[in-house]
Write a protein that holds these residues in place. Structure first.
Motif, PDB file in Angstrom:
ATOM      1  N   GLN A 196       0.826  -1.215   0.000  1.00 12.09           N
ATOM      2  CA  GLN A 196       0.000   0.000   0.000  1.00 12.09           C
ATOM      3  C   GLN A 196       0.860   1.266   0.000  1.00 12.09           C
ATOM      4  N   ALA A 197       2.080   1.137   0.536  1.00 16.54           N
ATOM      5  CA  ALA A 197       2.959   2.309   0.571  1.00 16.54           C
ATOM      6  C   ALA A 197       3.513   2.648  -0.817  1.00 16.54           C
ATOM      7  N   VAL A 198       3.725   1.626  -1.637  1.00 16.04           N
ATOM      8  CA  VAL A 198       4.349   1.896  -2.944  1.00 16.04           C
ATOM      9  C   VAL A 198       3.328   1.916  -4.089  1.00 16.04           C
ATOM     10  N   LEU A 199       2.058   1.678  -3.748  1.00 10.45           N
ATOM     11  CA  LEU A 199       1.003   1.537  -4.761  1.00 10.45           C
ATOM     12  C   LEU A 199       0.945   2.726  -5.731  1.00 10.45           C
ATOM     13  N   HIS A 200       1.009   3.929  -5.221  1.00 11.10           N
ATOM     14  CA  HIS A 200       0.862   5.099  -6.095  1.00 11.10           C
ATOM     15  C   HIS A 200       2.215   5.619  -6.591  1.00 11.10           C
ATOM     16  N   GLU A 201       3.218   4.750  -6.503  1.00 13.96           N
ATOM     17  CA  GLU A 201       4.578   5.049  -6.975  1.00 13.96           C
ATOM     18  C   GLU A 201       5.091   6.397  -6.446  1.00 13.96           C
ATOM     19  N   PRO A 202       5.187   6.506  -5.128  1.00 12.48           N
ATOM     20  CA  PRO A 202       5.645   7.769  -4.552  1.00 12.48           C
ATOM     21  C   PRO A 202       7.152   7.957  -4.741  1.00 12.48           C
ATOM     22  N   ALA A 203       7.582   9.193  -4.627  1.00 12.76           N
ATOM     23  CA  ALA A 203       9.013   9.484  -4.772  1.00 12.76           C
ATOM     24  C   ALA A 203       9.771   9.125  -3.495  1.00 12.76           C
ATOM     25  N   VAL A 204       9.052   9.149  -2.365  1.00  8.33           N
ATOM     26  CA  VAL A 204       9.694   8.871  -1.077  1.00  8.33           C
ATOM     27  C   VAL A 204       8.884   7.800  -0.334  1.00  8.33           C
ATOM     28  N   VAL A 205       9.574   6.774   0.113  1.00  5.53           N
ATOM     29  CA  VAL A 205       8.891   5.737   0.905  1.00  5.53           C
ATOM     30  C   VAL A 205       9.464   5.781   2.318  1.00  5.53           C
ATOM     31  N   ILE A 206       8.562   5.948   3.283  1.00  4.65           N
ATOM     32  CA  ILE A 206       8.995   6.042   4.680  1.00  4.65           C
ATOM     33  C   ILE A 206       8.511   4.795   5.414  1.00  4.65           C
ATOM     34  N   LEU A 207       9.438   4.088   6.007  1.00  6.71           N
ATOM     35  CA  LEU A 207       9.095   2.814   6.648  1.00  6.71           C
ATOM     36  C   LEU A 207       9.551   2.852   8.109  1.00  6.71           C
ATOM     37  N   ASP A 208       8.629   2.592   9.001  1.00  7.36           N
ATOM     38  CA  ASP A 208       8.974   2.578  10.426  1.00  7.36           C
ATOM     39  C   ASP A 208       9.151   1.122  10.853  1.00  7.36           C
ATOM     40  N   GLU A 209      10.379   0.755  11.143  1.00 10.58           N
ATOM     41  CA  GLU A 209      10.717  -0.625  11.549  1.00 10.58           C
ATOM     42  C   GLU A 209      10.117  -1.658  10.598  1.00 10.58           C
ATOM     43  N   PRO A 210      10.482  -1.618   9.320  1.00 15.13           N
ATOM     44  CA  PRO A 210       9.840  -2.528   8.360  1.00 15.13           C
ATOM     45  C   PRO A 210      10.173  -4.001   8.573  1.00 15.13           C
ATOM     46  N   MET A 211      11.307  -4.274   9.238  1.00 17.90           N
ATOM     47  CA  MET A 211      11.701  -5.685   9.395  1.00 17.90           C
ATOM     48  C   MET A 211      11.358  -6.239  10.771  1.00 17.90           C
ATOM     49  N   SER A 212      10.759  -5.425  11.605  1.00 13.81           N
ATOM     50  CA  SER A 212      10.544  -5.894  12.979  1.00 13.81           C
ATOM     51  C   SER A 212       9.573  -7.073  13.017  1.00 13.81           C
ATOM     52  N   GLY A 213       9.997  -8.094  13.706  1.00 10.16           N
ATOM     53  CA  GLY A 213       9.146  -9.269  13.907  1.00 10.16           C
ATOM     54  C   GLY A 213       9.023 -10.185  12.704  1.00 10.16           C
ATOM     55  N   LEU A 214       9.820  -9.965  11.678  1.00  9.58           N
ATOM     56  CA  LEU A 214       9.712 -10.831  10.498  1.00  9.58           C
ATOM     57  C   LEU A 214      10.703 -11.982  10.578  1.00  9.58           C
ATOM     58  N   ASP A 215      10.353 -13.102   9.919  1.00 10.32           N
ATOM     59  CA  ASP A 215      11.293 -14.214   9.870  1.00 10.32           C
ATOM     60  C   ASP A 215      12.369 -13.874   8.811  1.00 10.32           C
ATOM     61  N   PRO A 216      13.459 -14.665   8.754  1.00 12.90           N
ATOM     62  CA  PRO A 216      14.546 -14.317   7.825  1.00 12.90           C
ATOM     63  C   PRO A 216      14.090 -14.166   6.379  1.00 12.90           C
ATOM     64  N   LEU A 217      13.144 -15.020   5.953  1.00 15.12           N
ATOM     65  CA  LEU A 217      12.673 -14.917   4.565  1.00 15.12           C
ATOM     66  C   LEU A 217      11.910 -13.610   4.336  1.00 15.12           C
ATOM     67  N   GLY A 218      11.078 -13.282   5.309  1.00 15.13           N
ATOM     68  CA  GLY A 218      10.310 -12.033   5.222  1.00 15.13           C
ATOM     69  C   GLY A 218      11.233 -10.831   5.187  1.00 15.13           C
ATOM     70  N   ARG A 219      12.275 -10.871   6.000  1.00  9.60           N
ATOM     71  CA  ARG A 219      13.233  -9.764   6.045  1.00  9.60           C
ATOM     72  C   ARG A 219      13.965  -9.632   4.715  1.00  9.60           C
ATOM     73  N   ARG A 220      14.292 -10.791   4.170  1.00 11.98           N
ATOM     74  CA  ARG A 220      15.000 -10.763   2.873  1.00 11.98           C
ATOM     75  C   ARG A 220      14.110 -10.138   1.796  1.00 11.98           C
ATOM     76  N   ASP A 221      12.819 -10.513   1.809  1.00  8.25           N
ATOM     77  CA  ASP A 221      11.895  -9.956   0.803  1.00  8.25           C
ATOM     78  C   ASP A 221      11.789  -8.445   0.917  1.00  8.25           C
ATOM     79  N   ILE A 222      11.661  -7.970   2.166  1.00  5.54           N
ATOM     80  CA  ILE A 222      11.520  -6.520   2.372  1.00  5.54           C
ATOM     81  C   ILE A 222      12.813  -5.814   1.946  1.00  5.54           C
ATOM     82  N   ARG A 223      13.955  -6.431   2.313  1.00  8.22           N
ATOM     83  CA  ARG A 223      15.250  -5.856   1.948  1.00  8.22           C
ATOM     84  C   ARG A 223      15.389  -5.735   0.429  1.00  8.22           C
ATOM     85  N   ASN A 224      15.013  -6.819  -0.258  1.00  6.94           N
ATOM     86  CA  ASN A 224      15.111  -6.802  -1.722  1.00  6.94           C
ATOM     87  C   ASN A 224      14.192  -5.740  -2.314  1.00  6.94           C
TER      88      ASN A 224
END
Lengths: 261, 351
Positions: free
Chosen positions: B159-187
């Motif tokens: 939902q954050a990237v849906l409208h293709e914004p110029a700036v994406v602000i993420l508050d603790e995007p990896m918190s509580g994720l498993d290693p695979l989830g973290r890798r996906d967010i990182r990528n």
């Protein structure tokens, strides 16, 4: 546009609230058993049926506004769904109005269903379905715009419990404003300050008693009158309701704009 | 200090940003942010670090208009954050995002898309594409109430990237994720930067920050204590040398264990930690004299975590004290100029 998007989403949210159905079922039951109460009452049984039906629609409309409306904005804050909404390019006033119109739409759809059940039932039991009844219900619809605005105002500033208490309190006082003025007249001689205070209270409090023409509507048929009150009076009451609603919504927006989340 | 932002310079810019919370009567006010200045370059990944309560979330909330700063100003792509137009440039994912439980994944994205000004079949198409991209295709019509934390996090990013914004602000995007989830967010963060988007995110997971960030800012007690590219911030000197030897049993060599910073047997190799290159060479010679064969020799540089601990520990406290003392002294010496500057800042038009 954003107001409509939020309103539609609020409507979706409200129609999934179980309390809406509980209250609606109770209202329908009250309309249906009103005939039975009419049989055991003093006076015309059809009059009692009509009177109770009108009252059921009014009361349950107000209860829905209070029970669902008072938690509406607080829930968004508490569940943090507000974070992703307010970070979109919308104004806070659009959010408040969206919540308001969404809830109002829910209440109107509910009242429309209850009105259909009520009129159908009256026709079934042979009671007259008159224009005056429609007029009374129309003013109930207008009254609900005020009660919903009250609920949204308190919800934008307080917790659901406090909001419900304040809204219910003002709703109740609003029904009694006519007596506030009468009491002031009685105290005119003995305590003029009390009269002034009561008059000030009367002016500030929502005068919901204005919208109550149910008795007149029931009697209109017997008195061979088409309307319960004149069109001019009706217009005045409607304008009062809309103005009071606008003032409450402005106050809600003012409070909500200043809040940090 | 100038308050006017250069629209071409930074994706996010703050000047003298201050946030004071007033909990209530009889309770002391809490200063969450002290005059924070940030300049986040466009098309970069910017890590925003700090301990709990350092002021990260307060800053982010000001940037996305959930809170109003007590003083100072902030701009997103040159637009003051107090204007809704600034949020047209932003995609925001809060920490542990929550959504309406009665909406399905596709309904949720369409709802947020509409609020961002999108509409029609192109919105549904874009929402469907993101659902697929974030691995939620099977759950397209599942209500949010049934989503796991990881799934909600992925939808939050969608939902954050849906409208293709110029700036994406993420508050603790990896918190509580498993290693695979973290890798996906990182990528996904890396892909966003490659598409020219600026990603500003806060995190406690310093390994992830070190892996993907172009620059970092560390704040401590509401004030920034370090800022710049990670390579420029970290101490480039060798801070430790790790060596591994075969031919030495689990009992080890007592002399080596005494001299090394740490010595242990990992079940296969005997390992030693030396404080610097000279000590490493000395220990190596002794180990080889004792029958060991060198299998690996790894120089360790300062890690982001070590740097973070350093600048938010005693060193950071000292810097804060010095900064505040300097600020107080400059105010005391030039009150008139300070007031004039503040007035000029107040009156400056939004860029």
């Amino acid at each position: 546009m954003s107001v409509w998007i939020i309103a539609l989403n609020t409507f979706k949210e409200a129609v999934r609230d179980k309390i809406l159905y509980v209250l609606t079922v109770f209202a329908i039951l009250l309309i249906l058993v009103s005939r039975g109460i009419g049989w055991v009452s003093y006076g015309g049984e059809l009059t009692v049926t009509t009177d109770l039906g009108l009252m059921a629609i009014w009361l349950f409309g107000a209860l829905i506004a209070i029970f669902i409306g008072t938690g509406m904005i607080y829930k968004e804050i508490d569940k943090r769904t507000l974070y992703t909404i307010l970070s979109k390019p919308i104004n806070r006033w659009q959010f408040v109005l969206g919540k308001y119109f969404g809830l109002l739409l829910t209440i109107y759809v509910n009242l429309a269903v209850l009105t259909a059940v009520f009129f159908g039932y009256l026709a079934m039991v042979g009671a007259p379905v008159t224009l005056a009844l429609g007029q009374a219900l129309a003013l109930t619809f207008v009254e609900m715009t005020v009660v919903t605005a009250l609920a949204i105002f308190f919800s934008s500033a307080s917790t659901p419990v406090l909001s419900a208490i304040f809204t219910f309190l003002l709703f109740t006082i609003g029904q009694l404003t006519k007596w506030v003025v009468d009491l002031g007249s009685v105290l005119q001689q003995s305590a003029p300050w009390a009269e002034k205070m009561l008059l000030a209270l009367y002016r500030v409090m929502p005068n919901l008693h204005n919208f109550n023409i149910r008795q007149e509507a029931v009697q209109a048929h017997e008195l061979h009158k088409a309307l319960a009150i004149s069109p001019g009076e009706t217009l005045n009451v409607v304008l009062y309701g809309l103005s009071y609603t606008a003032a409450l919504l402005l106050a809600a927006i003012f409070v909500f704009r200043r809040r940090n989340f | 200090m100038t308050i006017a932002a250069d629209a071409n310079e930074s994706a996010i810019r703050t000047r003298a940003l201050r946030m004071v919370y007033h909990p209530g009567l009889m309770q002391r006010s809490k200063v969450a942010l002290h005059s924070l200045n940030l300049d986040v370059p466009r098309a970069s990944i910017y890590g925003f670090l700090g301990q709990n309560g350092a002021g990260k979330t307060s800053t982010i909330k000001i940037l996305v208009a959930l809170q109003m700063a007590s003083a100072g100003r902030a701009w997103i792509m040159g637009t003051d954050v107090i204007h809704p137009a600034a949020r047209q440039h932003i995609g925001f994912m809060p920490e542990n995002p929550y959504f309406y439980e009665y909406l399905t994944a596709i309904e949720t994205l369409v709802f947020y898309g509409k609020l961002s000004g999108m509409h029609g079949p192109s919105l549904t198409k874009k929402a469907d594409a993101l659902i697929e991209q974030f691995g939620l295709k099977q759950s397209r019509n599942t209500r949010m109430g049934e989503f796991s934390k990881g799934m909600r996090q992925r939808l939050g990013l969608a939902q954050a990237v849906l409208h293709e914004p110029a700036v994406v602000i993420l508050d603790e995007p990896m918190s509580g994720l498993d290693p695979l989830g973290r890798r996906d967010i990182r990528n996904e963060i890396l892909a966003l930067r490659d598409r020219g988007c600026t990603v500003f995110f806060s995190s406690h997971i310093l390994g992830d920050v070190a892996d993907i960030c172009d620059r970092v800012c560390i704040i401590h007690k509401g004030q920034h204590v370090a800022e710049g590219p990670i390579s420029a911030l970290l101490n480039q000197k060798v801070v430790e040398v790790e060596m591994a030897f075969s031919g030495i049993g689990p009992e080890g060599l007592p002399r080596l264990a005494e001299q090394a910073r740490r010595a242990w047997h990992d079940g296969r190799l005997y390992r030693l930690l030396a404080a610097d290159d000279d000590e490493a060479l000395r220990l190596r010679a002794e180990a080889e004299a004792g029958g060991g064969t060198l299998r690996a020799m790894i120089p360790h540089h300062e890690s982001l975590e070590e740097y973070f601990v350093r600048v938010t520990g005693e060193e950071g406290e000292l810097k804060l004290l010095l900064d505040r003392a300097a600020e107080a002294a400059s105010k005391k010496n030039a009150p008139v100029e300070g007031e004039k500057a503040a007035e000029a800042e107040e009156g400056a038009p939004a860029p």
